[in-house]
Design an enzyme around this catalytic site. Sequence first.
Site, PDB file in Angstrom:
ATOM      1  CD  GLU A 177      -2.953  -1.266   2.248  1.00 59.21           C
ATOM      2  OE1 GLU A 177      -2.981  -0.330   3.082  1.00 59.21           O
ATOM      3  OE2 GLU A 177      -3.696  -2.268   2.329  1.00 59.21           O
ATOM      4  CD  GLU A 286      -4.452  -5.922   2.941  1.00 66.10           C
ATOM      5  OE1 GLU A 286      -5.308  -5.143   3.421  1.00 66.10           O
ATOM      6  OE2 GLU A 286      -3.264  -5.882   3.248  1.00 66.10           O
TER       7      GLU A 286
END
Length: 360
Positions: A177, A286
Site C-alpha cells: 500500500e 487485499e
Amino acid sequence: MILGFANQAFTQTPADQKANQAVRKLYRSLHHAMNDSLVLFGHQDDLAYGIGWKYQKGESDVRRTVGSYPAVFGWDLGHLELGEATNLDSVPFDRMRDFIKTAHKMGSINTISWHLRNPENAGTSWDTSQAIRHVLPGGAKHEAYLAWIDKVADFMNSLKTGFMGKKIPVIFRPYHEHTGSWFWWGKKLCTPEEYIALWRMTVDRLKAQGVNNLLYAYSPAEFNSASHYLERYPGDAYVDVIGFDTYHRNPDDSLATQWFTNRLASSLATMTQIAKEHQKVMVLSETGCEQVPVQNWWTSVLWNSIKNYQPAYVLVWRNGRPDHFYAPYPGHLSQNDFKAFQQHPRVFFQDEWKARKRRK
C-alpha cells in the site's frame, strides 16, 4: 468477454534463481490458474480466529459457512522484528507456523504480509516519521534493521514439513500500500529510489540468509495509471506477483459503491497489461467490505467487478471482531450469496484447488 492472457507465453520462473522446487511448482500453478481464468479465494488469519471462537483446531469461519476452507491463507509478521512471541493481532508466532503448515498440507497457499514497526522510533507501521533513509546502507539504523530482516529470514527458513523437512513455499508481501502515505514506507515518506532500495535490500538480505522458499509480491494501494503503479516497482528480478489493495467503504452510498466497482475494474485492466509485459502473476492482494452489510455483495459487487479479469486470487481481510470482519459466518446476512459466489465455476476454494492440482 474476459480481458486476459490467451496465448500468452510466460516464463513461469521465479525471480529468485535459487528458489526451491516447491516455490517453482507454486509459481507455475498460479500462472496456470490465471491463464485458465480461475480465481482462488483467500482469507486473512482464517484458521486462527473468527466470530465467536479463537484457536479451535480445524475451525474456520469460511469452512463453517460454505463447507470448504479458503484456497489462500493470509498471515502477518508484524512484531516479529521485535522478538515478541505474538504478532500485532495477538497471534502467537508458534501457532502461526503450525497454521501455515496445516494450510500447506491441505493443499492451500500461504501469503504473508509484514506490518513492521517504524525502525526510526519503534512506533507502529502507521507512525509516519521518516525512516527509510536511516535504514539504508550508511544510515544510523542500517545494522539494526538488517537484524530485523534476519528475524524474518529465520521464520521463513523454519517453515518446514515432512520427514525431510522441506521448506514450505510462501508469497511474501512486504511494504504494501505504498501509493498511500499511512505507513512509514508510503509515498510521502520516501522517494521512489529510496523505496526501491529498501525493497531490494530486503530481498537480497533474505536470500543471503538462505531463504529460497519465497515468491515476492508487490502491492500498492489505489493507483491512477500504469506509470503510477510502476513508479516504485523494484524490477522484474525482485518481484514475482503483482497485486493491489482496495476496500469497499460506505456501502450504503451508491456513489461510493460505483467508485469502488469502477476503480476495481479499471485497476485490474491496467494490471492485466502490466502482468503481460512483465510476465508476472496478477492478484487482488487485499480487499473486502467491513461487516459485509450488503446481502448480495459477493456476486453483485465483488464478482461483477472482477469477472472480466483474471486475478489468480482474491484475499479478503480478517474476521477480528464482531464489528471488524470481512468474510461471512453462519447466520450472516450475506451467507447465501457467499455460497453462490463459492459455487461459481471459476471461483476455487481449497477443495476445488486441491482436486485440480491432483489432476495436473
